[in-house]
Design an enzyme around this catalytic site. Structure first.
Site, PDB file in Angstrom:
ATOM      1  N   LYS A  49       0.855  -1.211  -0.020  1.00  0.00           N
ATOM      2  CA  LYS A  49       0.007  -0.276   0.046  1.00  0.00           C
ATOM      3  C   LYS A  49       0.714   1.097  -0.292  1.00  0.00           C
ATOM      4  CE  LYS A  49      -2.642   1.538   3.748  1.00  0.00           C
ATOM      5  NZ  LYS A  49      -2.491   3.022   3.860  1.00  0.00           N
ATOM      6  N   ASP A  75      -3.313   4.216  -2.152  1.00  0.00           N
ATOM      7  CA  ASP A  75      -4.418   4.693  -0.963  1.00  0.00           C
ATOM      8  C   ASP A  75      -4.429   6.440  -0.885  1.00  0.00           C
ATOM      9  OD1 ASP A  75      -6.218   4.861   0.929  1.00  0.00           O
ATOM     10  OD2 ASP A  75      -4.822   4.187   2.366  1.00  0.00           O
ATOM     11  N   LEU A  76      -5.029   7.066  -1.971  1.00  0.00           N
ATOM     12  CA  LEU A  76      -4.651   8.519  -1.781  1.00  0.00           C
ATOM     13  C   LEU A  76      -6.015   9.187  -1.535  1.00  0.00           C
ATOM     14  CD1 LEU A  76      -2.480   8.992  -5.051  1.00  0.00           C
ATOM     15  CD2 LEU A  76      -1.962   8.860  -2.651  1.00  0.00           C
ATOM     16  N   THR A 136     -11.814   6.170  10.247  1.00  0.00           N
ATOM     17  CA  THR A 136     -12.183   5.859  11.712  1.00  0.00           C
ATOM     18  C   THR A 136     -11.970   6.657  12.579  1.00  0.00           C
ATOM     19  OG1 THR A 136     -10.078   4.745  11.340  1.00  0.00           O
ATOM     20  CG2 THR A 136     -12.107   3.292  11.184  1.00  0.00           C
ATOM     21  N   GLY A 185       0.444  -3.497   9.100  1.00  0.00           N
ATOM     22  CA  GLY A 185       1.672  -2.818   9.105  1.00  0.00           C
ATOM     23  C   GLY A 185       2.444  -3.304  10.357  1.00  0.00           C
TER      24      GLY A 185
END
Ligand code: C5P
Length: 241
Positions: free
Chosen positions: A37, A64-65, A120, A216
């Site tokens: 990513k 993931d922009l 979130t 991650g």
């Protein structure tokens, strides 16, 4: 979607500030995770060259922009992402169906477009002060489902969501609608000072129907990141439906 193997469920976020750091993880993890990513931090620093580097190494890219602009601009940006050879890319769901449709049109079947429903980090108080009526500001799940539905209507391939939302989304929008979930923590790995609140293990996220897991720090901070990725893949193997 590529043929499913346990390791290709894993998306490793290159949450690092430099091309040099990113290169270290690309070399260590290529073939051991399904995708890398690339988010705003690395893309602003390194630009499309980091995407090309991953693709050249035979890896897949989740760009993931979280695009959010007028439909024409989003469509044209998505077309450039398609030219770069990325596999997944994100767009915000909060504005309009037309913007989502433009993203899908720009992707031209080459990029699977994922909607970002509600970040979130957003609280019910944030939604209230942004002008949302109480039925939506107080019921975050309803807002997530409403926006996921908008994404599907526009032709998006799926959404990014919490592992705890996967079942509801799959039930309402169908098993083929992709659920990509961060907030995944292997049971054997505690992350110091973890900021992820609504977490699930890789096995439970996959058992709930998640199609890809963004993992991650449990990999990045391990003494041996490649071994940590392999251990997570083992855990996933036992849960693939
Ligand atoms: O290190 P960790 O496993 O928490 O990384 C999760 C990745 O997923 C990070 O790149 C983070 O920005 C991203 N993400 C998230 N929660 C969301 C959306 C994206 O953690 N709701």
């Amino acid at each position: 979607m590529p043929k499913r193997t346990p390791s290709n469920y894993i998306i490793f976020p290159l949450d690092v500030p430099s091309v040099k750091e990113a290169g270290k993880y690309i070399d260590l993890l290529a073939g051991r995770v399904g995708m890398f990513k690339v988010g705003l931090e690395l893309f602003i620093e390194a630009g499309p060259s980091v995407v090309r580097r991953i693709v050249a190494a035979g890896g897949q890219v989740f760009l993931d922009l979280k695009l959010h602009d007028i439909p024409a601009t989003v469509g044209r940006a998505m077309a450039r992402a398609a030219d770069l050879g990325v596999s997944l890319a994100t767009v915000h769901c909060g504005e309009s169906l037309r913007m989502l449709e433009a993203a899908v049109a720009g992707a031209d079947g080459k990029v699977a477009v994922l909607g970002v429903t509600v970040l979130t980090s957003v609280t019910t108080e944030d939604l209230r002060s942004a002008g949302f009526r109480s039925e939506l500001s107080l019921d975050m799940e309803a807002l997530v489902l409403h926006r996921a539905n908008l994404a599907r209507q526009a032709g998006c391939a799926g959404v990014v969501c919490s592992p705890l939302e996967v079942e509801g989304i799959k039930k309402k929008l169908g098993r083929g609608f992709l659920a990509v979930t961060p907030g995944v923590r292997p049971s054997w790995e505690a992350v110091a000072g973890d900021d992820q609140q609504r977490v699930a293990t890789p096995a439970s996220a996959v058992a709930a129907g998640a199609d890809y897991l963004v993992i991650g720090r449990p990999i990045r901070d391990a003494d041996d990141p490649a071994a940590a990725a392999a251990k997570i893949a083992d855990e996933i193997a036992g849960a693939i439906p």
